[in-house]
Design a protein around this motif. Structure first.
Motif, PDB file in Angstrom:
ATOM      1  N   ALA A  45     -88.838 -28.623  30.548  1.00 24.80           N
ATOM      2  CA  ALA A  45     -87.543 -29.019  29.976  1.00 24.80           C
ATOM      3  C   ALA A  45     -86.563 -29.397  31.082  1.00 24.80           C
ATOM      4  O   ALA A  45     -85.801 -30.368  30.962  1.00 24.80           O
ATOM      5  N   SER A  46     -86.565 -28.645  32.177  1.00 25.00           N
ATOM      6  CA  SER A  46     -85.680 -28.952  33.298  1.00 25.00           C
ATOM      7  C   SER A  46     -85.999 -30.321  33.883  1.00 25.00           C
ATOM      8  O   SER A  46     -85.104 -31.129  34.149  1.00 25.00           O
ATOM      9  N   ALA A  47     -87.292 -30.593  34.079  1.00 25.95           N
ATOM     10  CA  ALA A  47     -87.686 -31.879  34.655  1.00 25.95           C
ATOM     11  C   ALA A  47     -87.390 -33.034  33.706  1.00 25.95           C
ATOM     12  O   ALA A  47     -86.948 -34.104  34.127  1.00 25.95           O
ATOM     13  N   ALA A  48     -87.627 -32.828  32.395  1.00 18.48           N
ATOM     14  CA  ALA A  48     -87.463 -33.908  31.422  1.00 18.48           C
ATOM     15  C   ALA A  48     -86.000 -34.302  31.238  1.00 18.48           C
ATOM     16  O   ALA A  48     -85.675 -35.471  31.063  1.00 18.48           O
ATOM     17  N   THR A  49     -85.096 -33.321  31.287  1.00 16.93           N
ATOM     18  CA  THR A  49     -83.685 -33.593  30.989  1.00 16.93           C
ATOM     19  C   THR A  49     -82.830 -33.735  32.242  1.00 16.93           C
ATOM     20  O   THR A  49     -81.645 -34.062  32.144  1.00 16.93           O
ATOM     21  N   GLY A  50     -83.398 -33.491  33.402  1.00 17.49           N
ATOM     22  CA  GLY A  50     -82.607 -33.555  34.624  1.00 17.49           C
ATOM     23  C   GLY A  50     -81.656 -32.384  34.766  1.00 17.49           C
ATOM     24  O   GLY A  50     -80.633 -32.490  35.461  1.00 17.49           O
ATOM     25  N   ALA A  51     -81.978 -31.260  34.118  1.00 14.59           N
ATOM     26  CA  ALA A  51     -81.121 -30.081  34.187  1.00 14.59           C
ATOM     27  C   ALA A  51     -81.352 -29.345  35.500  1.00 14.59           C
ATOM     28  O   ALA A  51     -82.473 -29.255  35.992  1.00 14.59           O
ATOM     29  N   GLY A  52     -80.269 -28.788  36.079  1.00 14.89           N
ATOM     30  CA  GLY A  52     -80.410 -27.977  37.273  1.00 14.89           C
ATOM     31  C   GLY A  52     -80.983 -26.613  36.964  1.00 14.89           C
ATOM     32  O   GLY A  52     -81.678 -26.010  37.781  1.00 14.89           O
ATOM     33  N   VAL A  53     -80.683 -26.103  35.762  1.00 15.13           N
ATOM     34  CA  VAL A  53     -81.168 -24.797  35.314  1.00 15.13           C
ATOM     35  C   VAL A  53     -81.563 -24.916  33.849  1.00 15.13           C
ATOM     36  O   VAL A  53     -80.824 -25.493  33.050  1.00 15.13           O
ATOM     37  N   ALA A  54     -82.754 -24.358  33.503  1.00 19.74           N
ATOM     38  CA  ALA A  54     -83.197 -24.285  32.104  1.00 19.74           C
ATOM     39  C   ALA A  54     -83.553 -22.835  31.799  1.00 19.74           C
ATOM     40  O   ALA A  54     -84.256 -22.188  32.577  1.00 19.74           O
ATOM     41  N   VAL A  55     -83.047 -22.315  30.672  1.00 17.18           N
ATOM     42  CA  VAL A  55     -83.256 -20.912  30.297  1.00 17.18           C
ATOM     43  C   VAL A  55     -83.808 -20.867  28.874  1.00 17.18           C
ATOM     44  O   VAL A  55     -83.253 -21.506  27.971  1.00 17.18           O
ATOM     45  N   LEU A 103     -71.995 -20.135  37.287  1.00 18.46           N
ATOM     46  CA  LEU A 103     -73.082 -20.646  38.132  1.00 18.46           C
ATOM     47  C   LEU A 103     -72.647 -21.888  38.928  1.00 18.46           C
ATOM     48  O   LEU A 103     -73.410 -22.394  39.746  1.00 18.46           O
ATOM     49  N   GLY A 104     -71.432 -22.392  38.663  1.00 14.07           N
ATOM     50  CA  GLY A 104     -70.991 -23.611  39.330  1.00 14.07           C
ATOM     51  C   GLY A 104     -71.559 -24.862  38.692  1.00 14.07           C
ATOM     52  O   GLY A 104     -71.622 -25.913  39.327  1.00 14.07           O
ATOM     53  N   LEU A 105     -71.964 -24.775  37.416  1.00 17.92           N
ATOM     54  CA  LEU A 105     -72.562 -25.903  36.705  1.00 17.92           C
ATOM     55  C   LEU A 105     -71.631 -26.269  35.555  1.00 17.92           C
ATOM     56  O   LEU A 105     -71.459 -25.494  34.615  1.00 17.92           O
ATOM     57  N   GLY A 106     -71.031 -27.440  35.634  1.00 20.71           N
ATOM     58  CA  GLY A 106     -69.970 -27.785  34.690  1.00 20.71           C
ATOM     59  C   GLY A 106     -70.421 -28.326  33.352  1.00 20.71           C
ATOM     60  O   GLY A 106     -69.639 -28.407  32.424  1.00 20.71           O
ATOM     61  N   VAL A 107     -71.699 -28.732  33.205  1.00 23.53           N
ATOM     62  CA  VAL A 107     -72.187 -29.322  31.953  1.00 23.53           C
ATOM     63  C   VAL A 107     -73.251 -28.402  31.360  1.00 23.53           C
ATOM     64  O   VAL A 107     -74.197 -28.003  32.053  1.00 23.53           O
ATOM     65  N   ALA A 108     -73.100 -28.042  30.075  1.00 26.46           N
ATOM     66  CA  ALA A 108     -74.048 -27.136  29.423  1.00 26.46           C
ATOM     67  C   ALA A 108     -74.445 -27.707  28.064  1.00 26.46           C
ATOM     68  O   ALA A 108     -73.634 -28.335  27.382  1.00 26.46           O
ATOM     69  N   PHE A 109     -75.717 -27.452  27.665  1.00 28.37           N
ATOM     70  CA  PHE A 109     -76.247 -27.944  26.394  1.00 28.37           C
ATOM     71  C   PHE A 109     -77.203 -26.887  25.858  1.00 28.37           C
ATOM     72  O   PHE A 109     -78.044 -26.368  26.589  1.00 28.37           O
ATOM     73  N   GLU A 110     -77.076 -26.526  24.578  1.00 26.97           N
ATOM     74  CA  GLU A 110     -77.862 -25.441  24.005  1.00 26.97           C
ATOM     75  C   GLU A 110     -78.548 -25.912  22.719  1.00 26.97           C
ATOM     76  O   GLU A 110     -77.930 -26.618  21.905  1.00 26.97           O
ATOM     77  N   LEU A 111     -79.844 -25.512  22.538  1.00 26.45           N
ATOM     78  CA  LEU A 111     -80.630 -25.884  21.369  1.00 26.45           C
ATOM     79  C   LEU A 111     -81.257 -24.637  20.766  1.00 26.45           C
ATOM     80  O   LEU A 111     -81.793 -23.787  21.496  1.00 26.45           O
ATOM     81  N   LEU A 123     -82.776 -22.518  23.749  1.00 29.15           N
ATOM     82  CA  LEU A 123     -83.038 -23.216  25.008  1.00 29.15           C
ATOM     83  C   LEU A 123     -81.686 -23.676  25.559  1.00 29.15           C
ATOM     84  O   LEU A 123     -80.966 -24.417  24.899  1.00 29.15           O
ATOM     85  N   GLN A 124     -81.365 -23.193  26.763  1.00 30.04           N
ATOM     86  CA  GLN A 124     -80.097 -23.530  27.391  1.00 30.04           C
ATOM     87  C   GLN A 124     -80.341 -24.398  28.623  1.00 30.04           C
ATOM     88  O   GLN A 124     -81.190 -24.070  29.454  1.00 30.04           O
ATOM     89  N   LEU A 125     -79.581 -25.495  28.738  1.00 27.08           N
ATOM     90  CA  LEU A 125     -79.720 -26.427  29.849  1.00 27.08           C
ATOM     91  C   LEU A 125     -78.367 -26.576  30.555  1.00 27.08           C
ATOM     92  O   LEU A 125     -77.336 -26.724  29.896  1.00 27.08           O
ATOM     93  N   PHE A 126     -78.384 -26.546  31.893  1.00 28.41           N
ATOM     94  CA  PHE A 126     -77.153 -26.650  32.692  1.00 28.41           C
ATOM     95  C   PHE A 126     -77.351 -27.655  33.830  1.00 28.41           C
ATOM     96  O   PHE A 126     -78.440 -27.772  34.384  1.00 28.41           O
ATOM     97  N   ARG A 127     -76.290 -28.360  34.168  1.00 23.10           N
ATOM     98  CA  ARG A 127     -76.258 -29.142  35.408  1.00 23.10           C
ATOM     99  C   ARG A 127     -74.807 -29.348  35.825  1.00 23.10           C
ATOM    100  O   ARG A 127     -73.876 -29.076  35.066  1.00 23.10           O
TER     101      ARG A 127
END
Length: 890
Positions: A45-55, A103-111, A123-127
């Motif tokens: 998920a991190s690689a597919a969306t370009g997220a810095g952090v995936a949880v 975490l110093g990551l200004g953009v967040a997206f949650e599914l 599924l939480q994605l941050f960058r």
């Protein structure tokens, strides 16, 4: 058909991401653990969306929290911080954004991860920057669906956890160390990791502090605290002990605490587990010590910030009030204090005053005075006076009534000393039972020391400011007196230099308004019949008031016997509404302003023989009324102005006489010659004598125009006689000797015999044929004329010859040229090109530039343009007489 390379690249990346997600499910089908599968999904998920952090968060058995079961992050410390962390199922977007911000990551997206309409996880994605694109969001939903399939594949919702090997325990211990930011959080994290690693029901982390019994620093799970087991295990000085219901692991050597793991029936662990726990305990001890140091550094940081704030305020403002208010605010925030104050001793008095405070009422200053007495006596030399029970403390017995009235229950007094001098007291009045910790006491003690220095500096600064203000006031008074004298000198100089009546009047009203800072000043003078006073000049500094003030002060003012009587003594008159109504006219219109606090005064401008006029002074601002000193100063100015006005009036009379004589020698009209347009301008300088410029026109018998322009040396009666002679010579010789060379030679013979030895006449003579434009020109020491073509080109008609009256038997050159139709000839005297401004001459170049730009004007307007430009250059007054003749061929 062409293909966009960017679209091809995006398609390749999407295909790679989908293959990674499919591979994660394939690993689950092949027998991989759920944690490994979720980790693979997080990575994909991190690689597919370009997220810095995936949880990937999974709902625990109780349904009370969402646990982070898989984290994909490039930073191991970030992964360790998030791994195993829990949030409530009800957590909303604010919690998600707060996590990203931490975490110093200004953009967040949650599914949501949903199976059979039941949310099993998220599924939480941050960058750092840039919102997720629709395509990236779609890939995130695919990843969430894969996680749902993985969770649905286990009957126990993915909570079956394989026993962790020893190296995993070590890794988790290192993670705990990495997250050790504060003592409570570190202890709870150690307890949680220990439970996850050992399968214990719960864990308690105990901490040792000085010689006190161990206390609970953190816990996790169903932990049963048993302090006695921990004390006995630590007393045995063994690294590991098994008690009736728990394992006790010593943390560090020497120990800083203990980890108690609770079991239903604890078994003796294997050597591998024991080694792992021992290593884990060492890492956990290091984490706790780091957290303790971090806490102490935080306290030191807060202390430093408070000190910097107080000192910084003192340096920035150098204001005692600002410094004390800052100190009170900082101490109140750091201690959570509601009642405190700073008291200062008056420098030259043994009296204590409250300088700043908060939450106090009643005679609390008397309590502070008692604390000051203790600081000077029994408690002299102590940095802090601690009184836990104010009512019971015998040292405060003398102020027991004041304690009851103010409600003070306890006190912390900190003397403010600079070297050995006691200058005040910082007092904190906490509620009974609230004692300051060692850190808090150290903090306020340090603040009191810095505050004492800041107070002393601020006092010194304010003393310097006070003395500076006194010196500045004295200097301003001296400068004002100097400005007044300088203004009076400038007024006197201006009056002496100007012989123009209007210029003198305008200078008078302007300088008076500026000197007294008035809203309007006008000067009135009697009309020709002496029946009314008419405003001759008015100055209103504010353009917004000009129209309204002019409408009032330009009204004629009847010169009534009452007004004449008021000025008989030559003293200023300050108007009031009654007098203004009585005088009537323009003064009556000022009554509404006078009733609202404006002030108006009338100052006579008079000589010993007569009143020449009156100054009207107007101040509309009630806060800036005219005073006696203003009237005396205005009277002084008016006295100087009276002499200047008298001189200007006499000058005007003489000037009119001189101008009348001068113009009587100039032509009263032009000869009518078809095809030619004539224009002339003569303006005298500021001198009273008759000038020497002379010119004339004559139609010759053959139809040509003859023009002469001369300049007689000197001024006055002699110059007037020579001008008359020059005009006679022209009229008598032009028809007999029409050509320039002959005319000038004949004129020279006459002038030599008529003028004095030291006198001469410069002269320019030319003829112009209106039909052909033929020009013949001769010059006897005079400035050369200009020929201006229709296109604006300026050429000089240069011809030489000695001035008339110097030497007999002279011959003169003759220049011939052609004036095209639409062109112009311009003749002038030296007063034009020799006009001066600050030593600079008007000059021929400036004249030629003007003629090139304005050469197309009619003859009269062209002549006027030359003189006007010359006057503008000199700043108003001409330095010499100017005569200009323009001839245009049409």
């Amino acid at each position: 058909m062409s293909t966009d390379p960017a679209q091809t690249s995006e398609a390749d990346e999407s295909a790679t991401a989908l293959e990674a997600l499919a591979g994660a499910l394939r690993r689950l089908a092949e027998g991989s653990s759920l944690d490994d599968t979720l980790a693979a999904i997080a990575d994909a998920a991190s690689a597919a969306t370009g997220a810095g952090v995936a949880v990937v968060r999974v709902l625990d058995e109780s349904g009370a929290s969402l646990e982070a079961r898989a984290v994909s992050a490039s930073s191991t410390s970030v992964a360790a911080e998030l791994q195993g962390s829990r949030i409530a199922p009800s957590a909303d977007g604010d919690v998600l954004r707060a996590t990203g911000h931490r975490l110093g990551l200004g953009v967040a997206f949650e599914l949501p991860i949903v199976v059979a309409e039941r949310e099993l996880g998220r599924l939480q994605l941050f960058r750092r920057t840039q919102s997720f694109t629709p395509q990236e969001q779609a890939l995130g939903r695919v990843a969430a669906e894969h996680a749902a399939v993985a969770l649905a594949g286990l009957a126990q919702n993915g909570n079956g956890v394989d026993e962790l090997p020893a190296d995993a325990v070590l890794r988790l211990g290192g993670d705990a160390l990495a997250t050790g930011l504060d003592e409570q959080r570190t202890a709870e994290e150690i307890a949680r990791l220990a439970v996850l690693a050992t399968g214990a029901q719960g864990a308690v982390v105990w901490q040792l502090a000085d010689d006190l019994p161990p206390h609970v620093a953190g816990r996790f799970g169903a932990a049963r605290e048993n302090q006695r087991d921990v004390v006995e295990a630590l007393a045995a000085r063994t690294g590991f002990a098994v008690t009736a219901g728990s394992w006790v692991i010593q943390l560090g050597q020497p120990p800083c605490g203990a980890l108690q793991l609770c079991f239903e029936q604890p078994l003796v662990p294997s050597d591998e587990v024991l080694d792992s726990l021992t290593t884990f305990g060492a890492r956990a001890a290091h984490a706790m010590r780091s957290s303790t140091r971090a806490r102490r550094q935080s306290v030191e940081l807060e202390r430093s910030r408070a000190l910097v704030a107080v000192v910084g305020q003192a340096i920035a403002q150098l204001s005692l009030a600002h410094t004390l208010e800052t100190a009170i605010e900082q101490i109140a925030n750091l201690l959570g204090a509601e009642r405190l104050a700073v008291y200062l001793l008056e420098p030259d008095e043994d009296r204590l005053l409250e300088a700043a405070g908060r939450g106090l009422a009643g005679p609390h200053t008397r309590v502070a005075e008692r604390l000051i007495a203790l600081a000077r006596g029994p408690l002299r030399g102590q940095e802090a006076m601690l009184i836990d029970d104010a009512k019971a403390d015998l040292r405060l017995a003398p102020v027991r009534e004041q304690l009851a009235e103010t409600g003070i229950e306890a006190a912390v007094g900190l003397p403010l000393r600079v070297r050995e001098d006691l200058i005040g007291l910082l007092a904190v009045y906490p509620p009974s039972g609230r004692t300051l910790t060692q850190d808090e006491l150290a903090l306020v003690t340090a603040l009191a020391a810095q505050l004492a220095v800041a107070v002393q500096n601020a006092r010194l600064h304010e003393d310097v400011k006070r003395r500076d203000a006194e010196r500045r006031n004295a200097l301003e008074a001296e400068q004002q007196a100097s400005r007044t004298l300088r203004s009076l000198y400038e007024i006197s100089r201006t009056f002496a230099q100007s012989l123009s009546l209007q210029t003198t009047l305008e200078a008078l009203v302007r300088t008076t308004a500026e000197l007294l800072e008035l809203d309007a000043v006008g000067i009135r003078m009697p009309d020709e019949r002496g029946e009314a006073l008419l405003t001759q000049a008015l100055h209103v500094p504010d353009d917004r008031l000009a129209e309204a003030v002019r409408a009032i002060l330009f009204r004629p003012q009847p010169l009534s016997p009452r007004l004449r009587g008021l000025f008989a003594g030559g003293r200023p008159l300050l108007l009031d509404p009654r007098i203004a109504l009585e005088l009537g006219g323009a003064y009556a219109l000022l009554v509404p302003f006078l009733e609202r606090g404006s002030t108006t005064a009338i100052v006579p401008v008079s000589t010993p023989a007569e009143v020449l006029g009156t100054l009207t002074l107007l101040s509309l601002d009630p806060g800036r009324p005219l005073g006696e000193a203003d009237l005396e100063l205005a009277l002084s100015v008016a006295g100087q102005a009276a002499l200047a006005l008298e001189n200007a009036r006499l000058y005007q009379q003489q000037k009119r006489f001189a101008d009348t004589m001068q113009r009587s020698l100039l032509p009263r009209g032009y000869p009518e010659i078809e095809g030619l347009q004539l224009g002339d301008v003569y303006e005298s300088s500021a001198r009273l004598d008759v000038g020497g410029d002379v010119y004339d026109f004559l139609r010759l018998d053959d139809g040509r125009l003859a023009v002469v322009l001369g300049d007689v040396t000197g001024h006055g009666i002699d110059a007037a006689a020579d001008m008359a002679m020059a005009k006679f010579v022209f009229r008598s010789l032009a028809r007999e000797h029409p050509e320039p060379a002959d005319f000038l030679a004949a004129a020279n013979q006459i002038v030599v015999g008529e003028v004095a030895a030291n006198k001469f006449i410069t002269m320019l003579y030319l003829t112009l044929d209106p039909a052909t434009g033929a020009v013949a020109c001769g010059c006897a020491g005079h400035p050369w004329p200009r020929l201006v073509s229709p296109a604006g080109l300026v050429s000089v008609l240069e011809t030489s010859g000695l001035a008339l009256g110097i030497d007999p038997g002279q011959s003169y050159d003759e220049l011939r040229a052609e004036l095209p139709a639409g062109g112009a000839l311009v003749l002038y005297t030296d007063g034009v090109i020799e006009a001066r401004r600050d030593g600079e001459l008007y000059g021929e170049d400036r004249l030629d530039a003007l003629l090139a730009a304005r050469g197309g004007l009619p003859a009269a307007e062209l002549a006027r343009a030359v003189v006007d430009d010359c006057r503008v250059f000199t700043g108003g007054d001409l330095t010499d007489d100017c005569a200009v003749v323009a001839i245009r061929r049409i």
